[in-house]
Design a protein around this motif. Structure first.
Motif, mmCIF file in Angstrom:
data_model
loop_
_atom_site.group_PDB
_atom_site.id
_atom_site.type_symbol
_atom_site.label_atom_id
_atom_site.label_comp_id
_atom_site.label_asym_id
_atom_site.label_seq_id
_atom_site.Cartn_x
_atom_site.Cartn_y
_atom_site.Cartn_z
ATOM 1 N N THR A 59 0.788 -1.232 0.000
ATOM 2 C CA THR A 59 0.000 0.000 0.000
ATOM 3 C C THR A 59 0.822 1.284 0.000
ATOM 4 O O THR A 59 0.270 2.351 -0.288
ATOM 5 C CB THR A 59 -0.930 0.050 1.233
ATOM 6 N N SER A 60 2.119 1.215 0.299
ATOM 7 C CA SER A 60 2.864 2.448 0.572
ATOM 8 C C SER A 60 4.089 2.688 -0.288
ATOM 9 O O SER A 60 4.837 3.636 -0.035
ATOM 10 C CB SER A 60 3.295 2.463 2.054
ATOM 11 N N LEU A 61 4.336 1.884 -1.305
ATOM 12 C CA LEU A 61 5.571 2.029 -2.071
ATOM 13 C C LEU A 61 5.441 2.918 -3.308
ATOM 14 O O LEU A 61 6.450 3.393 -3.833
ATOM 15 C CB LEU A 61 6.098 0.645 -2.493
ATOM 16 N N GLY A 62 4.247 3.108 -3.818
ATOM 17 C CA GLY A 62 4.085 3.975 -4.982
ATOM 18 C C GLY A 62 4.273 3.240 -6.305
ATOM 19 O O GLY A 62 4.387 2.012 -6.363
ATOM 20 N N ARG A 63 4.335 4.026 -7.375
ATOM 21 C CA ARG A 63 4.339 3.456 -8.725
ATOM 22 C C ARG A 63 5.629 2.743 -9.101
ATOM 23 O O ARG A 63 5.631 1.861 -9.956
ATOM 24 C CB ARG A 63 4.076 4.566 -9.746
ATOM 25 N N ASN A 64 6.726 3.142 -8.519
ATOM 26 C CA ASN A 64 8.021 2.583 -8.922
ATOM 27 C C ASN A 64 8.307 1.221 -8.311
ATOM 28 O O ASN A 64 9.385 0.666 -8.525
ATOM 29 C CB ASN A 64 9.147 3.552 -8.554
ATOM 30 N N TRP A 65 7.359 0.700 -7.547
ATOM 31 C CA TRP A 65 7.556 -0.604 -6.920
ATOM 32 C C TRP A 65 6.281 -1.432 -7.027
ATOM 33 O O TRP A 65 5.185 -0.890 -7.091
ATOM 34 C CB TRP A 65 7.915 -0.432 -5.440
ATOM 35 N N GLN A 66 6.469 -2.738 -7.051
ATOM 36 C CA GLN A 66 5.333 -3.655 -7.061
ATOM 37 C C GLN A 66 5.559 -4.719 -6.004
ATOM 38 O O GLN A 66 6.617 -5.335 -5.934
ATOM 39 C CB GLN A 66 5.164 -4.309 -8.427
ATOM 40 N N ARG A 86 18.854 -15.835 -9.258
ATOM 41 C CA ARG A 86 18.880 -16.813 -10.336
ATOM 42 C C ARG A 86 18.070 -16.349 -11.547
ATOM 43 O O ARG A 86 18.510 -16.483 -12.691
ATOM 44 C CB ARG A 86 18.335 -18.152 -9.837
ATOM 45 N N VAL A 87 16.905 -15.775 -11.314
ATOM 46 C CA VAL A 87 16.035 -15.391 -12.429
ATOM 47 C C VAL A 87 16.270 -13.957 -12.887
ATOM 48 O O VAL A 87 15.792 -13.556 -13.947
ATOM 49 C CB VAL A 87 14.545 -15.573 -12.056
ATOM 50 N N ALA A 88 16.972 -13.164 -12.074
ATOM 51 C CA ALA A 88 17.222 -11.762 -12.429
ATOM 52 C C ALA A 88 18.700 -11.456 -12.250
ATOM 53 O O ALA A 88 19.089 -10.623 -11.427
ATOM 54 C CB ALA A 88 16.363 -10.836 -11.578
ATOM 55 N N VAL A 119 11.694 -8.538 -14.868
ATOM 56 C CA VAL A 119 12.030 -9.217 -13.618
ATOM 57 C C VAL A 119 10.767 -9.680 -12.902
ATOM 58 O O VAL A 119 10.707 -10.800 -12.386
ATOM 59 C CB VAL A 119 12.847 -8.279 -12.707
ATOM 60 N N ILE A 120 9.743 -8.840 -12.875
ATOM 61 C CA ILE A 120 8.476 -9.208 -12.231
ATOM 62 C C ILE A 120 7.880 -10.444 -12.894
ATOM 63 O O ILE A 120 7.436 -11.386 -12.224
ATOM 64 C CB ILE A 120 7.489 -8.034 -12.281
ATOM 65 N N ASN A 121 7.876 -10.470 -14.229
ATOM 66 C CA ASN A 121 7.317 -11.614 -14.954
ATOM 67 C C ASN A 121 8.104 -12.890 -14.678
ATOM 68 O O ASN A 121 7.520 -13.964 -14.491
ATOM 69 C CB ASN A 121 7.298 -11.322 -16.454
ATOM 70 N N ARG A 122 9.435 -12.785 -14.647
ATOM 71 C CA ARG A 122 10.258 -13.970 -14.400
ATOM 72 C C ARG A 122 10.021 -14.531 -13.000
ATOM 73 O O ARG A 122 9.848 -15.741 -12.817
ATOM 74 C CB ARG A 122 11.733 -13.622 -14.571
ATOM 75 N N SER A 170 7.535 -18.451 -9.267
ATOM 76 C CA SER A 170 6.753 -18.643 -8.044
ATOM 77 C C SER A 170 5.501 -19.460 -8.300
ATOM 78 O O SER A 170 5.109 -20.299 -7.485
ATOM 79 C CB SER A 170 6.371 -17.281 -7.456
ATOM 80 N N GLN A 171 4.845 -19.260 -9.453
ATOM 81 C CA GLN A 171 3.619 -19.984 -9.771
ATOM 82 C C GLN A 171 3.886 -21.447 -10.078
ATOM 83 O O GLN A 171 3.016 -22.287 -9.918
ATOM 84 C CB GLN A 171 2.921 -19.327 -10.959
ATOM 85 N N SER A 172 5.112 -21.737 -10.492
ATOM 86 C CA SER A 172 5.431 -23.122 -10.849
ATOM 87 C C SER A 172 5.800 -23.970 -9.635
ATOM 88 O O SER A 172 5.929 -25.178 -9.735
ATOM 89 C CB SER A 172 6.601 -23.148 -11.845
ATOM 90 N N VAL A 173 5.968 -23.315 -8.484
ATOM 91 C CA VAL A 173 6.339 -24.028 -7.267
ATOM 92 C C VAL A 173 5.098 -24.275 -6.424
ATOM 93 O O VAL A 173 4.364 -23.349 -6.110
ATOM 94 C CB VAL A 173 7.373 -23.215 -6.452
ATOM 95 N N THR A 174 4.855 -25.493 -6.047
ATOM 96 C CA THR A 174 3.711 -25.826 -5.204
ATOM 97 C C THR A 174 4.050 -25.509 -3.760
ATOM 98 O O THR A 174 5.084 -25.919 -3.252
ATOM 99 C CB THR A 174 3.364 -27.324 -5.325
ATOM 100 N N SER A 175 3.158 -24.786 -3.089
ATOM 101 C CA SER A 175 3.418 -24.372 -1.711
ATOM 102 C C SER A 175 2.152 -24.486 -0.885
ATOM 103 O O SER A 175 1.057 -24.695 -1.401
ATOM 104 C CB SER A 175 3.939 -22.929 -1.676
ATOM 105 N N LEU A 176 2.332 -24.333 0.412
ATOM 106 C CA LEU A 176 1.192 -24.347 1.324
ATOM 107 C C LEU A 176 0.380 -23.078 1.158
ATOM 108 O O LEU A 176 0.894 -22.065 0.704
ATOM 109 C CB LEU A 176 1.699 -24.451 2.765
ATOM 110 N N PRO A 177 -0.903 -23.114 1.540
ATOM 111 C CA PRO A 177 -1.694 -21.886 1.487
ATOM 112 C C PRO A 177 -1.055 -20.805 2.354
ATOM 113 O O PRO A 177 -0.644 -21.063 3.476
ATOM 114 C CB PRO A 177 -3.052 -22.318 2.048
#
Length: 236
Positions: A106-113, A162-164, A205-208, A213-220
């Motif tokens: 909520t507090s980082l602004g447009r330059n961060w996701q 590793r990815v970035a 970098v966000i897409n990678r 992250s989506q390819s790794v199965t994790s707990l809820p």
């Protein structure tokens, strides 16, 4: 006959939100109502004095200046409450699981996701790691006991590196220790990081990272907290 769709939930109105914000802030700053009243009364008095001193003076001028002072006083009281509400929020959520996620999302602004959902979590101890990606690179934020965060932080940092490749990775720990960042300073600390990548690289970098992250199965994983509900429940 098919049942009608239920009506959409009605959102609270402006004055209802204002009332909730006032109550929330007053729980931390009990002197808030007195300070707001003093600001409003002071604004009216200043307006009346100006109406009396600035020609052409008269009853109508004094009334108009008094109304102007009232409006400015109300504006000042609102600004005070808004500023104090931010400080009250940080005091409420300090030390609570999910506080870092709420600030990052909520507090980082447009330059961060970032997301209020942890990138990694220990379900037993509630230690969690959050991630933000922006013009300053990748930031890994550890929340919880420092010793138990080592594995989670190292895993997230290794994934980012590793990815970035070539993108700076910064690790921050939320807390009150000597080399830790307090929750109220977390967003400010991240925003101060020097810009190292452009917007195109940031998006890549966000897409990678998301694809990995989506390819790794994790707990809820639980999401962040609602600061307006960060209080003990009252007995009915």
């Amino acid at each position: 006959m098919a049942k009608r769709d239920s009506a959409p939930e009605k959102r609270p109105g402006f004055f209802s939100q204002l009332k909730s914000l006032f109550r929330f802030t007053r729980e931390i700053y009990g002197w808030l109502p007195w300070a707001q009243a003093a600001i409003v009364v002071g604004g009216v008095l200043i307006g009346v004095i100006l109406g009396y001193l600035i020609p052409p003076s008269g009853v109508l001028a004094i009334i108009l200046w008094g109304i102007t002072g009232l409006m400015l006083g109300l504006l000042g009281a609102m600004m005070l409450m808004t500023r104090l509400s931010t400080s009250a929020m940080y005091q409420k959520i300090d030390g609570m699981p999910g506080a870092s996620g709420h600030v990052l999302s909520t507090s980082l602004g447009r330059n961060w996701q970032a997301s209020d959902t942890p990138a990694g979590i220990n379900p037993k101890t509630q230690e969690a790691v959050y991630r933000a990606v922006g013009r300053g690179g990748v930031v890994v934020v550890g929340e919880g006991a420092r010793g138990r965060l080592t594995r989670l932080v190292n895993e997230e940092r290794s994934k980012a590196q590793r990815v970035a490749a070539g993108v700076p990775v910064t690790v921050l720990y939320v807390g009150h220790g000597e080399d830790e960042v307090q929750i109220k300073d977390l967003a400010k600390t991240i925003k101060k990081l020097p810009k190292k990548i452009d917007k195109a690289t940031m998006a890549a970098v966000i897409n990678r990272i998301e694809s990995v992250s989506q390819s790794v199965t994790s707990l809820p994983i639980p999401k962040g907290i609602d600061p307006m509900k960060a209080r003990a429940q009252r007995p009915r």
